[in-house]
Each structure stands twice: as structure tokens, then as C-alpha cells.
Design a protein around this motif. Structure first.
Motif, mmCIF file in Angstrom:
data_model
loop_
_atom_site.group_PDB
_atom_site.id
_atom_site.type_symbol
_atom_site.label_atom_id
_atom_site.label_comp_id
_atom_site.label_asym_id
_atom_site.label_seq_id
_atom_site.Cartn_x
_atom_site.Cartn_y
_atom_site.Cartn_z
ATOM 1 N N GLU A 11 0.314 -19.472 32.684
ATOM 2 C CA GLU A 11 1.414 -19.163 32.756
ATOM 3 C C GLU A 11 2.481 -20.171 33.384
ATOM 4 O OE1 GLU A 11 3.404 -14.888 33.308
ATOM 5 O OE2 GLU A 11 1.256 -15.311 32.867
ATOM 6 N N SER A 12 1.925 -20.913 34.183
ATOM 7 C CA SER A 12 2.887 -21.817 34.936
ATOM 8 C C SER A 12 3.202 -23.041 33.899
ATOM 9 C CB SER A 12 2.174 -22.441 36.009
ATOM 10 O OG SER A 12 0.962 -23.091 35.733
ATOM 11 N N TYR A 13 2.963 -22.985 33.025
ATOM 12 C CA TYR A 13 3.362 -24.052 31.837
ATOM 13 C C TYR A 13 4.269 -23.344 30.854
ATOM 14 C CZ TYR A 13 0.592 -27.613 33.674
ATOM 15 O OH TYR A 13 0.133 -28.772 34.609
ATOM 16 N N ILE A 14 4.511 -21.983 30.920
ATOM 17 C CA ILE A 14 5.504 -21.429 29.930
ATOM 18 C C ILE A 14 6.821 -21.335 30.347
ATOM 19 C CG2 ILE A 14 5.581 -19.161 28.631
ATOM 20 C CD1 ILE A 14 2.867 -18.645 29.109
ATOM 21 N N THR A 50 0.772 -35.205 37.634
ATOM 22 C CA THR A 50 1.247 -34.443 36.484
ATOM 23 C C THR A 50 2.611 -34.012 36.551
ATOM 24 O OG1 THR A 50 -1.201 -33.785 36.512
ATOM 25 C CG2 THR A 50 0.384 -32.266 35.626
ATOM 26 N N SER A 51 3.122 -33.753 35.446
ATOM 27 C CA SER A 51 4.388 -33.161 35.350
ATOM 28 C C SER A 51 5.530 -33.937 35.670
ATOM 29 C CB SER A 51 4.439 -31.651 35.865
ATOM 30 O OG SER A 51 5.632 -30.959 35.579
ATOM 31 N N SER A 52 5.769 -34.002 37.054
ATOM 32 C CA SER A 52 7.086 -34.782 37.619
ATOM 33 C C SER A 52 6.589 -34.981 38.976
ATOM 34 C CB SER A 52 8.185 -33.837 37.374
ATOM 35 O OG SER A 52 8.327 -32.790 38.180
ATOM 36 N N ARG A 100 7.364 -28.014 43.732
ATOM 37 C CA ARG A 100 8.830 -27.111 43.848
ATOM 38 C C ARG A 100 9.294 -26.676 42.451
ATOM 39 N NH1 ARG A 100 11.602 -31.529 47.241
ATOM 40 N NH2 ARG A 100 9.750 -32.345 46.415
ATOM 41 N N GLU A 101 8.643 -27.087 41.270
ATOM 42 C CA GLU A 101 9.332 -26.834 39.970
ATOM 43 C C GLU A 101 8.932 -25.439 39.552
ATOM 44 O OE1 GLU A 101 8.239 -30.175 37.810
ATOM 45 O OE2 GLU A 101 6.027 -29.483 37.704
ATOM 46 N N LYS A 102 9.662 -24.743 38.768
ATOM 47 C CA LYS A 102 9.469 -23.260 38.413
ATOM 48 C C LYS A 102 7.998 -23.333 37.248
ATOM 49 C CE LYS A 102 13.516 -20.841 39.096
ATOM 50 N NZ LYS A 102 14.693 -21.612 38.737
ATOM 51 N N VAL A 103 8.378 -24.503 36.395
ATOM 52 C CA VAL A 103 7.412 -24.614 35.361
ATOM 53 C C VAL A 103 6.949 -26.131 35.397
ATOM 54 C CG1 VAL A 103 7.180 -24.106 32.687
ATOM 55 C CG2 VAL A 103 8.856 -22.814 34.083
ATOM 56 N N HIS A 104 5.568 -26.101 34.977
ATOM 57 C CA HIS A 104 5.165 -27.484 34.898
ATOM 58 C C HIS A 104 5.341 -27.992 33.427
ATOM 59 C CE1 HIS A 104 3.634 -26.740 38.687
ATOM 60 N NE2 HIS A 104 2.789 -26.070 38.720
ATOM 61 N N LEU A 126 6.694 -27.700 27.037
ATOM 62 C CA LEU A 126 7.456 -29.069 26.705
ATOM 63 C C LEU A 126 6.457 -30.139 27.572
ATOM 64 C CD1 LEU A 126 11.065 -28.067 27.124
ATOM 65 C CD2 LEU A 126 9.882 -28.988 25.099
ATOM 66 N N GLY A 127 6.264 -31.365 26.731
ATOM 67 C CA GLY A 127 5.733 -32.433 27.534
ATOM 68 C C GLY A 127 6.639 -32.875 28.576
ATOM 69 N N ILE A 128 7.950 -33.206 28.184
ATOM 70 C CA ILE A 128 9.145 -33.388 29.055
ATOM 71 C C ILE A 128 10.335 -32.539 28.812
ATOM 72 C CG2 ILE A 128 10.610 -35.175 30.199
ATOM 73 C CD1 ILE A 128 8.644 -37.373 29.183
#
Ligand code: OGA
Ligand code: NI
Length: 351
Positions: free
Chosen positions: A16-19, A113-115, A120-124, A209-211
Motif C-alpha cells: 500500500e505504501s507504494y501506491i 530507498t526511495s528518497s 516522512r513521505e506519504k508514498v515511497h 513510480l520509480g521517481i
């Protein structure tokens, strides 16, 4: 470490955290293949083709903020060897990757990973990322990965070549803009950072998304995107895919080049989509000003009005990190009139 997508994602559904929310997710959009960014042949750029190449670079930088270069002088062998080393790095067992993984922002070379904003980000974002400075080489190389065994040797050679290529292109850009030779040399292009991005196969590329959409904050980016699709640029309100081409580098205009050119060139917005079949690994070299450089539009390009005020590059980076992904807002904070309307008096929160 359990965060690294390349370590946990095999045969797992998309968490879910990647959607992404419907308005930013890529969906099943087919990007037009008939449209693509210009490919510029640098053969003879120092000789009889120079004027023509300068014009092609200028036009591509105005229309797209992106182009690809071929016959750029970096050997096929070095490009292939570095891609092999980058792929090997992400294929290493977890016990080797854990040495590189770090959440400490002070560590100059780290795998994440991610950023920078994972907690703190909503989606990874669906990517692992190894990042480190490449300049001055003798100071930073000792912090680079020791495995794969050839990493330091091969990446040192590629980073030297990427910097040379970047400076060559910047020289052509300065000629196109009518600036003096060497304008972008020295402090404006002193720093060099490498991001090695790794996007493992993804169970549902339509949802993540990848980025996310962004512009690069630096001066100029030189990207080796390998042979897998994924990079898309946002142009005239539509996404267009950047076709992987053997032995080409993708070049894009960063925010600082847009600012120095007083908006004559544009930093192209772009994003990375994933795919379900194969892993994609890319290497982005960011040529950037030294952090204490003063950035402002070149006097000869200002004409009636300077769109931007003068600022220190490190202040731009702080704002960039706290407004990630919102190019208009970030650039707006450095426009000339924002000095007078009191919008910006203190520094925003750091990253
Ligand atoms: C980046 C970037 C593109 C890619 O790292 O800023 O846009 O294709 N990468 O990996
Ligand atoms: Ni980018």
C-alpha cells in the motif's frame, strides 16, 4: 536494510505504501512513441559541425530541456563495464549491501530507498539509490563501495569522462547563449555527484513510480539509462518516453542552467516509471555549482528584466528539498519580485 526494494520485493504484491494517488500514478498510459527528444551527434563538434551542433543543443534545451548525445567520445567499453559494475552492485547479497545502506544524512556515500525523505513521505518511490560525490576524486573515492571489486576503478574512469563531456556540452551551451567561453567552468560546475538508481521489476507499474515528477536542481545532468525504458519527460502537457539508445547519454538542463539563462533554457520535468519484466539500473551524473556559489542570471541575458534574484546555491538546495517535486514553487521562491513581496524572509525547514 529491510527497506531496500531490491531485497524484499521478489514475488511480493505491491505494498500500500507504494501506491500513488490517482492523480499522480502513471496508470496504463501508453506514451507516444512517435514523439521523442532530439538526438545530437557530437561528432566534429570541435570542427566543421560546431555551429550546427550549438544550434541543435540550444533548440533542444529550449523546447524540451532534454536531448541525447551520440559520438560523445566516451568509449562503449567503459559504458558497458560501468553498467556491469552497477548491476553487480545491486545483485550483491544482502550482507554486502547492508554495509552501504545508511540513514545517516551526514554519510557522503550511501545506499537508500526511495528518497532522503523516506520516513516522512506519504508514498515511497520504487527505487533503491546509491549516491556519492565524485569530486575531488582523491578525497571521495575512499568512501565509495569496495565491492564489486572493480567499482572504484571503473566508476572513477567514468566520472572523469562524464565531467569532461558535461563541460564540453556546457561550452557549446555558453556559445549558443552568446556567453563568454568558460562561463560555466570553475565554481559553477565544480561539484559532481553520482546517483546509481535501481528499479527492480514491479508487480504493478500502473500504480507506482520509480521517481515522481521533478526537475534536477543542479546545472546539467548526464544520464546513462542503459537499455530499459522508464524515463519520461513532461512536455506540452503530455508525457513522452525517452527511447533507450545504445551508447547514448541523456542530457538534461538543471534548474541552475534555467536560472542563469534567465529562462532562455528550460529544466525539463521528468519522472521514472517501472516495469514488471526486468530490473532497470541507471547512472546519473549531476554537475553542480559549489555550495557557496552565487547564482544569478547572466548579465548579458537579462535584457529588460532579471527573472531571478541572486542567491547562494546551498539556499536553493534547502528549498528544493523541502518542496520536492514542485518545480514552480521552488523556482518562484527565487524570482526577483519575491524579494519585495515579503514571501521569503527566513529559511524553510531543512531536509
Ligand atoms: C534522477 C533521474 C532518471 C532515470 O536520478 O534524477 O531523473 O532514468 N533519473 O533513472
Ligand atoms: Ni532527475
Amino acid at each position: 536494510m529491510e527497506k531496500l526494494v531490491s531485497s524484499w520485493s521478489k514475488n511480493k504484491p505491491l505494498p500500500e505504501s507504494y501506491i500513488f494517488p490517482p492523480e499522480t500514478r502513471p496508470g496504463n498510459l501508453i506514451v507516444p512513441t512517435c514523439k521523442t527528444i532530439p538526438v545530437i551527434d557530437l561528432c566534429n563538434a570541435e570542427g566543421r559541425n560546431r555551429t550546427d551542433i550549438v544550434q541543435q543543443i540550444l533548440k533542444a534545451s529550449q523546447e524540451y530541456g532534454f536531448f541525447q548525445v551520440v559520438n560523445h567520445g566516451i568509449s562503449e567499453n567503459l559504458m558497458n563495464e560501468s553498467m556491469d559494475v552497477f548491476n553487480e552492485l545491486f545483485e550483491m547479497p544482502d550482507e554486502d549491501k547492508v554495509i552501504l545502506y545508511s540513514e545517516d544524512p551526514k554519510k557522503s556515500c550511501r545506499l537508500l530507498t526511495s528518497s532522503l525523505n523516506y520516513d516522512r513521505e506519504k508514498v515511497h518511490q520504487w527505487r533503491d539509490n546509491l549516491r556519492h560525490p565524485c569530486h575531488p576524486l582523491q578525497d571521495c573515492i575512499k568512501h565509495w563501495p569496495q565491492k564489486p571489486i572493480r567499482y572504484r576503478e571503473v566508476v572513477a574512469a567514468l566520472s572523469i569522462e562524464a565531467k569532461k563531456l558535461g563541460l564540453r556540452i556546457l561550452e557549446l551551451v555558453s556559445e549558443g547563449l552568446g556567453l563568454e567561453s568558460g562561463y560555466f567552468g570553475d565554481k559553477l560546475s565544480e561539484a559532481l555527484h553520482l546517483f546509481v538508481n535501481h528499479y527492480p521489476p514491479c508487480p504493478d507499474p500502473s500504480l507506482t513510480l520509480g521517481i515522481t515528477k521533478h526537475c534536477d536542481p543542479n546545472l546539467l545532468t548526464i544520464l546513462h539509462q542503459g537499455d530499459v525504458h522508464g524515463l519520461q519527460i513532461f512536455n506540452n502537457e503530455e508525457w513522452i518516453g525517452v527511447e533507450p539508445m545504445p551508447n547514448a547519454f541523456v542530457v538534461n538542463i538543471g534548474n541552475q542552467l534555467q536560472i542563469i539563462s534567465n529562462n532562455k533554457l528550460k529544466s525539463g520535468e521528468h519522472r521514472v516509471v517501472t516495469n514488471s519484466r526486468v530490473a532497470r539500473t541507471t547512472a546519473a551524473f549531476f554537475i553542480a555549482p559549489s555550495e557557496d556559489s552565487i547564482i544569478e542570471p547572466a548579465i548579458s541575458l537579462v535584457g529588460e528584466a532579471s527573472v531571478y534574484r541572486a542567491f547562494e546555491y546551498k539556499d536553493f538546495l534547502l528549498d528544493y528539498l523541502s518542496h520536492m517535486g514542485n518545480n514552480e514553487v521552488v523556482l518562484g521562491r527565487f524570482e526577483s519580485q519575491s524579494l519585495n513581496n515579503g514571501k521569503r524572509t527566513t529559511h524553510p525547514k531543512g531536509p
